[in-house]
Motif scaffolding. Structure first.
Motif, PDB file in Angstrom:
ATOM      1  N   ASN A  55       0.763  -1.244  -0.026  1.00 29.10           N
ATOM      2  CA  ASN A  55      -0.021   0.026  -0.068  1.00 29.10           C
ATOM      3  C   ASN A  55       0.869   1.142   0.037  1.00 29.10           C
ATOM      4  O   ASN A  55       0.572   2.151  -0.713  1.00 29.10           O
ATOM      5  CB  ASN A  55      -0.753   0.259   1.291  1.00 29.10           C
TER       6      ASN A  55
ATOM      7  N   ARG B 182       0.951   4.176  -2.929  1.00 34.02           N
ATOM      8  CA  ARG B 182       0.761   5.634  -2.686  1.00 34.02           C
ATOM      9  C   ARG B 182       1.732   6.628  -2.958  1.00 34.02           C
ATOM     10  O   ARG B 182       1.508   7.678  -3.347  1.00 34.02           O
ATOM     11  CB  ARG B 182       0.320   5.636  -1.254  1.00 34.02           C
ATOM     12  N   ASN B 183       3.208   6.025  -2.952  1.00 31.87           N
ATOM     13  CA  ASN B 183       4.187   6.710  -3.232  1.00 31.87           C
ATOM     14  C   ASN B 183       4.467   6.632  -4.777  1.00 31.87           C
ATOM     15  O   ASN B 183       5.494   7.199  -5.292  1.00 31.87           O
ATOM     16  CB  ASN B 183       5.665   6.259  -2.770  1.00 31.87           C
TER      17      ASN B 183
ATOM     18  N   ASP C 230      -0.941   1.726   8.876  1.00 28.10           N
ATOM     19  CA  ASP C 230      -1.785   2.155   7.600  1.00 28.10           C
ATOM     20  C   ASP C 230      -3.360   2.645   7.771  1.00 28.10           C
ATOM     21  O   ASP C 230      -3.954   2.053   8.547  1.00 28.10           O
ATOM     22  CB  ASP C 230      -1.940   1.039   6.727  1.00 28.10           C
TER      23      ASP C 230
ATOM     24  N   ASN D 223       3.367   5.090   3.817  1.00 27.79           N
ATOM     25  CA  ASN D 223       4.085   6.112   2.881  1.00 27.79           C
ATOM     26  C   ASN D 223       5.538   6.530   3.293  1.00 27.79           C
ATOM     27  O   ASN D 223       6.492   6.544   2.467  1.00 27.79           O
ATOM     28  CB  ASN D 223       3.244   7.339   2.664  1.00 27.79           C
TER      29      ASN D 223
END
Length: 337
Positions: A27, A31-32, A155, A310
């Protein structure tokens, strides 16, 4: 960049452990801005073998892994639990993608790590939720492999609880721990508090194990919780329970693990030295729910700001590719090149 993430994604558990670290890492990377291809090696091996045996399906799993490399051509091969891949398999992987970086992460204690030691020199970086000094001691000759600590990940789409807002908690104090000697003994001691507190103790038997959304819901409805790992005297080491507790807004108690106060301060996590110190502090916070709420909120804020996926995966990428850190990370001194 393109990343193949080899880990135990537990597809056949049908989401029962959706909060595991492998999915949080994926995840964070997505997201990055990275393209991540998850390769669930154990599931593929079992699906390919006789009678769902990963051993008999290993050969086909390796062939599928190498074919995936040829198709995807990743910039990074990131390994989690991956003991079914041999050194020969990883050498072949490097020959297919010679410019590819190879890194690995490890969140368990440093007990059964023979295959990690074998990979020294093949891995560009090994990340572990153990301080770099005990990690280096356990690994022995690391050759060209960089050793690095990384914290347990929170998260926001997984740790969704706000336990500090609950008016009528299910438990005053909750503890999750499988049946291993240290945790079992702690569970027995916690029972002595049940005359005064509503104590929930889970995981010591099959009947008391809690998984899936029920686990997150139970955390989110408990005011205080104990993070007690199999080992509590190894620098920086804690199980992922600390992220699950703080991330869901539970006032978290932890043994005074060396270095842990550099990650969570004393007003974000409540540290204790021994049983007497622990029980005194638990009762003190139970008598003062306002203070309990303030501390729990601060721990929740730190968990989500400092240890979110992230940020942690950004640190991992910058460490793997040896670029300057884009920000200060509280644990960046725990890298050995």
């Amino acid at each position: 960049m393109k990343i193949i993430h080899v880990a135990n994604f537990s597809l056949f558990k049908h989401g029962a452990q959706f909060y595991d670290t492998d999915r949080k890492i994926t995840n964070g990377l997505i997201r990055n801005g990275h393209h991540v291809y998850d390769f669930s090696y154990r599931d593929i091996a079992r699906f390919s073998g006789w009678f769902n045996s990963s051993k008999t399906g290993r050969t086909k799993m390796v062939a599928a892994f190498l074919e995936t490399l040829r198709h995807f051509r990743p910039h990074l091969l990131l390994l989690g639990h991956s003991e079914l891949l041999t050194l020969k398999d990883l050498d072949t992987a490097r020959s297919i993608c010679p410019e590819m970086k190879v890194a690995m992460w490890w969140v368990d204690p440093l007990d059964d790590i023979a295959h990690l030691k074998e990979r020294m020199g093949i891995l560009d970086v090994l990340f572990a939720t153990t301080g770099v000094t005990p990690l280096a001691s356990a690994m022995g000759e690391r050759k060209t492999t960089v050793l690095s600590y990384f914290p347990n990940i929170v998260d926001p789409s997984v740790e969704t609880g706000r336990a500090f807002t609950v008016q009528r908690p299910v438990h005053d104090l909750v503890f999750f721990g499988r049946k291993v000697p240290g945790r079992q003994a702690m569970g027995q001691k916690l029972l002595t508090l049940s005359k005064t507190l509503n104590v929930g103790i889970y995981g010591g038997s099959k009947a008391t194990q809690v998984f899936d959304s029920k686990y997150i819901d139970l955390l989110s409805a408990s005011r205080m919780g104990l993070s007690y790992s199999r080992y509590n005297d190894i620098a920086y080491y804690a199980s992922d329970r600390i992220a699950q507790l703080t991330g869901n807004g539970v006032l978290t108690f932890s043994p005074a693990v060396p270095g842990m106060n550099e990650l969570y301060s004393g007003d974000e996590v409540v540290y204790f030295e021994d049983w007497n110190d622990f029980s005194e502090k638990v009762f003190a916070f139970h008598r003062d729910w306002d203070s309990c709420t303030r501390h729990a909120r601060k721990g929740w804020e730190k968990a989500h700001s400092a240890f979110n996926g992230n940020r942690v995966t950004q640190f991992m990428i910058e460490t793997i590719f040896n670029t300057s850190y884009s920000e200060f990370y509280e644990w960046q001194n725990q890298v050995l090149r």
